[in-house]
Design a protein around this motif. Structure first.
Motif, mmCIF file in Angstrom:
data_model
loop_
_atom_site.group_PDB
_atom_site.id
_atom_site.type_symbol
_atom_site.label_atom_id
_atom_site.label_comp_id
_atom_site.label_asym_id
_atom_site.label_seq_id
_atom_site.Cartn_x
_atom_site.Cartn_y
_atom_site.Cartn_z
ATOM 1 N N LYS A 257 0.840 -1.200 0.000
ATOM 2 C CA LYS A 257 0.000 0.000 0.000
ATOM 3 C C LYS A 257 0.874 1.249 0.000
ATOM 4 O O LYS A 257 1.846 1.339 0.758
ATOM 5 C CB LYS A 257 -0.924 0.008 1.211
ATOM 6 C CG LYS A 257 -1.998 1.093 1.148
ATOM 7 C CD LYS A 257 -2.958 1.002 2.327
ATOM 8 C CE LYS A 257 -4.016 2.094 2.251
ATOM 9 N NZ LYS A 257 -4.939 2.037 3.411
ATOM 10 N N ILE A 258 0.530 2.225 -0.847
ATOM 11 C CA ILE A 258 1.337 3.433 -0.997
ATOM 12 C C ILE A 258 0.448 4.669 -0.957
ATOM 13 O O ILE A 258 -0.698 4.642 -1.429
ATOM 14 C CB ILE A 258 2.144 3.395 -2.330
ATOM 15 C CG1 ILE A 258 3.071 4.608 -2.457
ATOM 16 C CG2 ILE A 258 1.207 3.319 -3.524
ATOM 17 C CD1 ILE A 258 4.004 4.524 -3.655
ATOM 18 N N LYS A 259 0.955 5.741 -0.374
ATOM 19 C CA LYS A 259 0.248 7.016 -0.375
ATOM 20 C C LYS A 259 0.759 7.828 -1.569
ATOM 21 O O LYS A 259 1.757 8.523 -1.484
ATOM 22 C CB LYS A 259 0.492 7.776 0.930
ATOM 23 C CG LYS A 259 -0.353 9.027 1.064
ATOM 24 C CD LYS A 259 -0.155 9.688 2.414
ATOM 25 C CE LYS A 259 -1.044 10.929 2.561
ATOM 26 N NZ LYS A 259 -0.854 11.574 3.887
ATOM 27 N N LEU A 260 0.053 7.709 -2.690
ATOM 28 C CA LEU A 260 0.500 8.320 -3.944
ATOM 29 C C LEU A 260 0.011 9.764 -4.010
ATOM 30 O O LEU A 260 -0.920 10.094 -4.744
ATOM 31 C CB LEU A 260 -0.029 7.512 -5.130
ATOM 32 C CG LEU A 260 0.798 7.552 -6.411
ATOM 33 C CD1 LEU A 260 2.135 6.867 -6.205
ATOM 34 C CD2 LEU A 260 0.042 6.877 -7.546
ATOM 35 N N HIS A 261 0.656 10.638 -3.243
ATOM 36 C CA HIS A 261 0.225 12.034 -3.182
ATOM 37 C C HIS A 261 0.576 12.808 -4.449
ATOM 38 O O HIS A 261 0.064 13.905 -4.678
ATOM 39 C CB HIS A 261 0.870 12.718 -1.973
ATOM 40 C CG HIS A 261 2.364 12.805 -2.052
ATOM 41 N ND1 HIS A 261 3.178 11.771 -1.644
ATOM 42 C CD2 HIS A 261 3.181 13.783 -2.488
ATOM 43 C CE1 HIS A 261 4.437 12.120 -1.821
ATOM 44 N NE2 HIS A 261 4.470 13.331 -2.338
ATOM 45 N N ARG A 262 1.442 12.233 -5.265
ATOM 46 C CA ARG A 262 1.863 12.892 -6.502
ATOM 47 C C ARG A 262 2.037 11.828 -7.577
ATOM 48 O O ARG A 262 2.827 10.896 -7.416
ATOM 49 C CB ARG A 262 3.182 13.636 -6.276
ATOM 50 C CG ARG A 262 3.701 14.377 -7.485
ATOM 51 C CD ARG A 262 5.058 14.988 -7.168
ATOM 52 N NE ARG A 262 5.627 15.688 -8.308
ATOM 53 C CZ ARG A 262 6.886 16.113 -8.375
ATOM 54 N NH1 ARG A 262 7.695 15.905 -7.353
ATOM 55 N NH2 ARG A 262 7.336 16.739 -9.436
ATOM 56 N N ALA A 263 1.285 11.947 -8.661
ATOM 57 C CA ALA A 263 1.311 10.930 -9.715
ATOM 58 C C ALA A 263 2.605 11.018 -10.522
ATOM 59 O O ALA A 263 3.138 12.105 -10.773
ATOM 60 C CB ALA A 263 0.113 11.107 -10.636
ATOM 61 N N ILE A 264 3.097 9.859 -10.941
ATOM 62 C CA ILE A 264 4.265 9.797 -11.821
ATOM 63 C C ILE A 264 3.769 9.861 -13.259
ATOM 64 O O ILE A 264 2.935 9.044 -13.657
ATOM 65 C CB ILE A 264 5.060 8.499 -11.592
ATOM 66 C CG1 ILE A 264 5.555 8.421 -10.137
ATOM 67 C CG2 ILE A 264 6.242 8.414 -12.550
ATOM 68 C CD1 ILE A 264 6.251 7.119 -9.800
#
Length: 370
Positions: A137-144
């Protein structure tokens, strides 16, 4: 089209099984690093011979036979540990760092690095696929961005127990340089405010460490009174780590927002090439220099400007920006740190830092690549 690298750091939330694998990998990579560092040291001390990365990499499978638990972790992470040792040796022989030291399991920050092969590191919704760990699980606060290719991942654990991953990406972009024209600003380093600009903008740095210093001292004093490695000792140790983490994150957030504001507003930023380590030692400003994060701030300015096609120019640190009159160009023989207003014989009177920032801007103007 040029190729660039950019890292994205995210908080990850591994489950109990995944956290155990991560912690075991920390230990295994540390063991490999220490084992082959000891081998290098012993070989040099006895036979005055050196050993290369390729030689030690061939010995790694033999070590796995000797220590079967090494097979349970990511094999690439073990190889990367050897590469880190090789880099440490090169940096030492090129006189960039001290001689490599053995890694301690009591280190405040633990990490290991793995390389992306056959798309084994990828983002899937709110999860990150990692070797040996599966979906974390990851907190993807900024999309790649889609055109960014993930090259490697560094998994780390902060002293407060939180896990993070730093994804190094590679992308191609044709960055067109923006004409600097007259949209230029000079920044003069100021110990308390971070900087004063030639447009008289003051960073008004909140001094996060100083604000929480009393709270930190109290927690550290409490920690010193506990029995080392006892349950209460670990509880207070976590409290100290959380305070440090709050200071660090507050500083980074402030500097990111400020650097973004500057590179968006100006086409060129001029500043002095300062040696902050030497400055903190000579002037006894160690805490203040560490608190404001000037080095981190200049790094942010440089890479953010580069991505926008703008310029950051560093001028010679020996240029007498504070002693020079920004009106007539006269240079004073001496100027004490206590003189906060610049008074020139020509009648020019100005705030010392503002005067210096204008001089920095004008010197940098001649160095700009149009």
């Amino acid at each position: 089209m040029k190729t660039y690298n950019l890292a994205f750091k995210y908080r990850i939330y591994p489950n109990e099984t995944q956290a155990n694998i991560i912690n075991v990998t920390f230990g295994c990579t540390r063991l490999v690093y220490n084992r082959f560092l000891a081998q290098r040291k012993e070989l040099y001390e006895t036979d005055k011979k050196s050993v290369t990365y390729n030689t030690q990499a061939k010995e790694l499978p033999l070590l796995k036979l000797e220590l079967p638990f090494l097979k349970e972790v990511d094999s690439i992470a073990l190889q990367q540990s050897l590469k880190n040792l090789e880099t440490a040796y090169k940096n030492f022989f090129q006189k960039r760092t001290a001689f490599p030291k053995f890694k301690s399991k009591r280190s405040t920050r633990k990490s290991y690095n793995t390389v992306s092969t056959s798309n084994n590191i990828r983002v899937e919704g709110n999860f990150l696929k990692l070797p040996k760990l599966g979906l974390v699980k990851i907190k993807l606060h900024r999309a790649i961005p889609q055109n960014y290719v993930i090259k490697s991942a560094t998994i780390s654990q902060e002293p407060n127990g939180a896990y993070y991953v730093s994804l190094l990406t590679e992308f191609q972009r044709d960055i067109k340089e923006v004409p600097s024209d007259n949209n230029i600003v000079g920044l003069d380093f100021a110990m308390s405010e971070l900087f004063v600009s030639s447009d008289n903008q003051r960073a008004d740095y909140p001094r996060f460490f100083r604000k929480l210093e009393a709270k930190l001292v109290k927690a550290q004093r409490e920690l010193s009174r506990k029995v080392k490695f006892s349950q209460n000792w670990y509880k207070v140790k976590l409290k100290v780590a959380k305070i440090h983490n709050l200071i660090k994150n507050s500083r980074k957030d402030f500097l990111h927002k400020l650097s973004h504001e500057l590179v968006t507003k100006y086409n060129a930023i001029i500043l002095e090439d300062l040696n902050m380590k030497a400055m903190s030692g000579v002037l006894n400003f160690g805490k203040s220099v560490s608190d404001n994060g000037w080095g981190m701030f200049t790094t942010m300015l440089q890479y953010k400007s580069m991505l926008l096609g703008k310029q950051v120019i560093k001028i010679d640190k020996w240029f007498p920006s504070s002693k020079t009159c920004s009106s007539c160009g006269n240079i004073k023989d001496s100027l004490s740190l206590g003189e906060r207003v610049y008074n020139c014989e020509c009648g020019h009177t100005m705030d010392r830092d503002l005067n210096a920032s204008i001089n920095i801007r004008e010197v940098g103007r001649s160095l700009l690549a149009y």
